[in-house]
Each structure stands twice: as structure tokens, then as C-alpha cells.
Design a protein around this motif. Structure first.
Motif, short mmCIF file in Angstrom:
data_model
loop_
_atom_site.label_atom_id
_atom_site.label_comp_id
_atom_site.label_asym_id
_atom_site.label_seq_id
_atom_site.Cartn_x
_atom_site.Cartn_y
_atom_site.Cartn_z
N TYR A 31 0.92 -1.56 -0.14
CA TYR A 31 -0.07 -0.70 0.49
C TYR A 31 0.88 1.31 0.15
CZ TYR A 31 -3.44 3.85 1.87
OH TYR A 31 -4.28 4.74 1.57
N LYS A 32 0.30 2.82 -0.52
CA LYS A 32 0.78 3.73 -1.00
C LYS A 32 0.04 4.99 0.05
CE LYS A 32 4.97 3.85 -4.62
NZ LYS A 32 4.76 4.97 -5.98
N THR A 33 0.76 5.39 1.21
CA THR A 33 0.32 6.48 1.88
C THR A 33 0.14 7.70 0.70
OG1 THR A 33 2.54 7.49 2.65
CG2 THR A 33 0.40 5.18 3.87
N MET A 34 -0.86 8.47 1.08
CA MET A 34 -1.39 9.52 0.97
C MET A 34 -0.30 10.36 0.54
SD MET A 34 -4.95 9.50 -0.23
CE MET A 34 -4.95 11.34 -1.19
N ALA A 35 0.58 10.30 1.59
CA ALA A 35 2.02 11.37 1.44
C ALA A 35 3.09 10.62 0.82
CB ALA A 35 2.57 11.50 2.73
N GLU A 36 2.77 9.59 -0.51
CA GLU A 36 4.04 8.67 -0.62
C GLU A 36 2.98 9.18 -2.11
OE1 GLU A 36 5.28 5.23 1.20
OE2 GLU A 36 3.85 5.62 1.82
N ARG A 37 2.39 9.73 -2.25
CA ARG A 37 1.54 10.45 -3.74
C ARG A 37 1.77 11.42 -4.40
NH1 ARG A 37 -5.16 6.94 -2.33
NH2 ARG A 37 -3.93 5.01 -1.78
N LEU A 38 1.61 11.97 -5.13
CA LEU A 38 2.00 12.98 -6.11
C LEU A 38 1.27 13.56 -5.24
CD1 LEU A 38 3.11 12.35 -9.41
CD2 LEU A 38 3.63 13.01 -7.79
N VAL A 39 0.20 15.35 -5.36
CA VAL A 39 -0.35 16.07 -5.15
C VAL A 39 -1.35 15.91 -6.31
CG1 VAL A 39 -1.89 18.05 -4.03
CG2 VAL A 39 0.67 16.87 -3.53
N ASP A 40 -2.78 15.81 -6.45
CA ASP A 40 -3.21 15.57 -7.61
C ASP A 40 -4.06 17.42 -7.22
OD1 ASP A 40 -5.48 15.64 -9.34
OD2 ASP A 40 -6.53 13.61 -9.55
N TRP A 41 -3.78 18.32 -8.25
CA TRP A 41 -4.67 19.08 -8.51
C TRP A 41 -5.87 19.39 -8.29
CZ3 TRP A 41 -4.44 24.07 -6.11
CH2 TRP A 41 -5.32 24.79 -6.78
N ASP A 42 -6.42 18.32 -9.02
CA ASP A 42 -7.41 18.80 -9.70
C ASP A 42 -8.75 18.42 -8.32
OD1 ASP A 42 -7.22 19.56 -12.50
OD2 ASP A 42 -6.81 17.20 -13.64
N GLU A 43 -8.16 17.55 -8.17
CA GLU A 43 -8.76 16.59 -6.73
C GLU A 43 -8.57 17.96 -5.37
OE1 GLU A 43 -11.37 14.70 -4.74
OE2 GLU A 43 -11.21 14.73 -6.89
N LEU A 44 -7.39 18.52 -5.59
CA LEU A 44 -7.50 19.49 -4.84
C LEU A 44 -7.90 21.27 -4.01
CD1 LEU A 44 -5.75 20.60 -1.70
CD2 LEU A 44 -4.20 20.78 -3.21
N LYS A 45 -8.12 21.38 -5.92
CA LYS A 45 -8.93 22.68 -5.89
C LYS A 45 -10.00 22.41 -5.50
CE LYS A 45 -9.41 21.79 -10.91
NZ LYS A 45 -9.21 22.37 -12.39
N LYS A 46 -11.21 21.87 -5.49
CA LYS A 46 -12.34 21.11 -4.91
C LYS A 46 -12.31 21.57 -3.85
CE LYS A 46 -12.74 17.14 -8.31
NZ LYS A 46 -13.65 15.93 -8.38
N GLN A 47 -11.41 21.73 -2.40
CA GLN A 47 -11.41 21.45 -1.06
C GLN A 47 -11.02 23.43 -0.81
OE1 GLN A 47 -9.17 18.66 0.57
NE2 GLN A 47 -9.39 17.45 -0.87
N VAL A 48 -10.42 23.97 -1.28
CA VAL A 48 -9.78 25.82 -1.31
C VAL A 48 -10.47 26.36 -2.08
CG1 VAL A 48 -7.35 24.36 -0.82
CG2 VAL A 48 -8.47 25.24 -3.01
N PRO A 49 -10.85 27.63 -1.31
CA PRO A 49 -11.48 28.71 -1.31
C PRO A 49 -11.43 29.37 -3.38
CG PRO A 49 -10.62 28.78 -0.16
CD PRO A 49 -10.14 28.20 -0.34
N ALA A 50 -12.20 29.12 -4.13
CA ALA A 50 -12.97 29.50 -5.35
C ALA A 50 -11.36 30.67 -5.60
CB ALA A 50 -14.09 29.70 -5.91
N GLY A 51 -11.32 30.39 -7.18
CA GLY A 51 -9.76 31.52 -7.31
C GLY A 51 -8.51 31.33 -6.79
N THR A 52 -8.84 30.26 -6.16
CA THR A 52 -6.87 29.80 -5.64
C THR A 52 -6.16 29.29 -6.94
OG1 THR A 52 -8.20 29.00 -3.42
CG2 THR A 52 -5.50 28.42 -3.73
#
Length: 292
Positions: A31-52
Motif C-alpha cells: 500500500y502507498k499512503t497519501m503522503a507518498e502519492r503525487l498531489v492531484d491539483w484537480d482534486e485539491l482545488k475542489k477543497q480550497v476557496p474558488a480562485g485559489t
């Protein structure tokens, strides 16, 4: 708020899951933990304020946030002063590539996201506790007491938990014996034989987090209805991130080695915290429960 619950029987791990235990899981599953995976910007931008704006590619590399004491006095209202994004920070390298956990096999595993904890629990034939189960177990049979051991301050007498000793976030005096994580079972257990339910590392629970979770349970009920215990409560149906982001946040309990009197007193057994389920930190771990 003080309230009554009724829970089905369950077993709980006596300690937080250790590096040694987690390593066996990784070895068995790959198993690969989340910290061992590349950050998915398409997923991350759903979680931060619009326009970030999109971070640099360097910031989107695999890694995690690491606690780093600031060198000057800072406001405790700005956590960005002591959390530093560190490429290569994982459960194997909690503070970054130059660190290792070889001499910390009996310490709780950290840098594990909620999804990582769920994966481990499933492999072990267990699950994560609900918030109600966690608090019931952490109280160890005590009622209406602020701490897992009773009412005495953790700063009086023999150290009872691994928490911050000194002015946070600049100086940890380590009068409890440790700076950072401590080996499990370094302090006395509670009344149910559970270790480190206060301090050391935050522990994931299965409930969604929202600030008004408890008021929702009792909205519209009269005083007589409040006397009826809640049966196996599992938390709200959806999360709310109190910071206004769209993060899917889960409950965390127990406090950590970063909790102090001038910043975070959540080593008190009735207090709660939250974390995005895809994010681990250098003070976040877990323990599991098992249904009979």
C-alpha cells in the motif's frame, strides 16, 4: 455538551498503531499512503476557496506538512507559522527525507491520512472507532472528569501524557520526557487499560466532523427526550469544514504532543478536532476497534 449514549460492546487497541505494526501492513500489501502519492491539483482545488491559484509543481510533489518550531515569537492564530510543506515527508520519514523511524518502531505511526488508517484497519480485520466509542473508551469508566485520569492537572506531579511543556510553538521544555512522539505505553494507562488516549498523537475517528454536530442531535427535543441515551451514534450525515473550505473532514480525538496550555488543551478527554480525510500530519495517528 454532556449527553448520554448507549453502545454495543467493542474491543479497542490498547495502544495507537505503531510504526512496527504499520510496516507489517505495508510489507504485506504494498500500500502507498497519501503522503507518498503525487498531489492531484484537480482534486485539491475542489477543497480550497474558488480562485485559489495553482501551486508550483514543486509544491505538488509527494510529501506532507511537518511541524517546524519558528525561530521568533509568532501569533498562535496563524498555524502556517509552524507547519511547513516538506517534500518526501511520509510515515517512513516523518520529518522529511533526512529523517527515519528505524529507532521509533515502538512509536505511533504518523503522517497517515484517514484513508490510510481505514486501509490498515480493514487489513487487520478491524475498523476505526466512532467518536462516541472513542470517548467512552478514553474515559476509562470515569464520569464528568476533564482528563482520562481524573481531575488533576497534567502539569502536576508525575507526567501523565506526552504534551507540549513550555511556550508553544517556540520551545518545548520536554519535562514529560519527550519532544515529538513518545513510545507507546510510556505513561500509565486509563481505567480500561488504554494508553495515550491523551496526547502523543491525534487519533482518527470514523465520524464526519461539523462544528454543530451535537446541537443537531438535540434540536427540537425537550428535557425528557434528552434523558434517553443515543444508541450507537455515528455522527452527522455530511461534513462541514469550519475554515470554510470544501474539505471532507473527519473527527480527530485525544490531542497530541503539540497541545499546550497556551494553544491547544484538547488533551482533555471531551474535546475534539478535525482533519481532512486525505491529509496526514506529523502528529496524526490512529488506533482501531474490533467488534466482538
Amino acid at each position: 455538551p454532556i449527553h448520554r449514549v448507549r453502545l454495543n460492546a467493542f474491543w479497542m487497541d490498547a495502544t495507537e498503531v505503531t510504526n512496527e505494526q504499520f510496516a507489517k501492513f505495508i510489507e504485506a500489501t504494498g500500500y502507498k499512503t497519501m503522503a507518498e502519492r503525487l498531489v492531484d491539483w484537480d482534486e485539491l482545488k475542489k477543497q480550497v476557496p474558488a480562485g485559489t491559484p495553482k501551486p508550483s509543481d514543486e509544491m505538488l510533489q509527494a510529501g506532507s506538512l511537518v511541524f517546524t518550531p519558528p525561530t521568533k515569537s509568532v501569533s498562535t492564530n496563524d498555524a502556517s507559522q509552524w507547519w511547513v510543506w516538506t517534500t518526501g515527508a511520509t510515515w517512513k520519514h516523518p520529518e522529511g527525507p533526512a529523517s527515519a523511524m528505524d529507532d521509533r518502531m515502538d512509536h505511533p505511526v504518523v503522517q497517515v491520512a484517514y484513508v490510510d488508517a481505514v486501509a490498515y484497519a480493514k487489513w487487520a480485520g478491524k475498523r476505526l472507532p466512532t467518536e462516541a466509542e472513542w470517548e467512552y473508551a478514553a474515559r476509562g469508566g470515569l464520569e464528568r472528569q476533564p482528563y482520562a485520569w481524573g481531575s488533576e492537572s497534567p502539569f502536576e506531579g508525575k507526567p501523565r501524557a506526552n504534551i507540549w511543556q513550555g511556550p508553544f510553538p517556540n520551545r518545548d521544555d520536554k519535562t514529560d520526557g519527550y519532544s515529538g512522539t513518545a513510545p507507546v505505553k510510556s505513561y500509565a494507562p486509563n481505567g480500561y487499560g488504554l494508553y495515550d488516549v491523551s496526547g502523543n498523537v491525534w487519533e482518527w475517528c470514523s465520524d464526519w466532523y461539523r462544528p454543530d454536530a451535537y446541537s443537531l442531535l438535540y434540536r427540537g427535543l425537550d428535557s425528557e427526550a434528552l434523558k434517553i441515551p443515543l444508541l450507537n451514534p455515528k455522527g452527522p450525515a455530511s461534513p462541514i469544514d469550519p475554515h470554510g473550505n470544501e474539505s471532507k473532514v473527519r473527527v480527530q480525538r485525544g490531542g497530541s504532543f503539540l497541545c499546550s496550555t497556551n494553544y491547544c488543551v484538547r488533551y482533555r478527554v471531551g474535546l475534539r478536532m478535525h482533519g481532512a480525510e486525505d491529509t496526514g500530519l506529523s502528529h496524526t495517528g490512529f488506533r482501531c476497534v474490533l467488534d466482538p
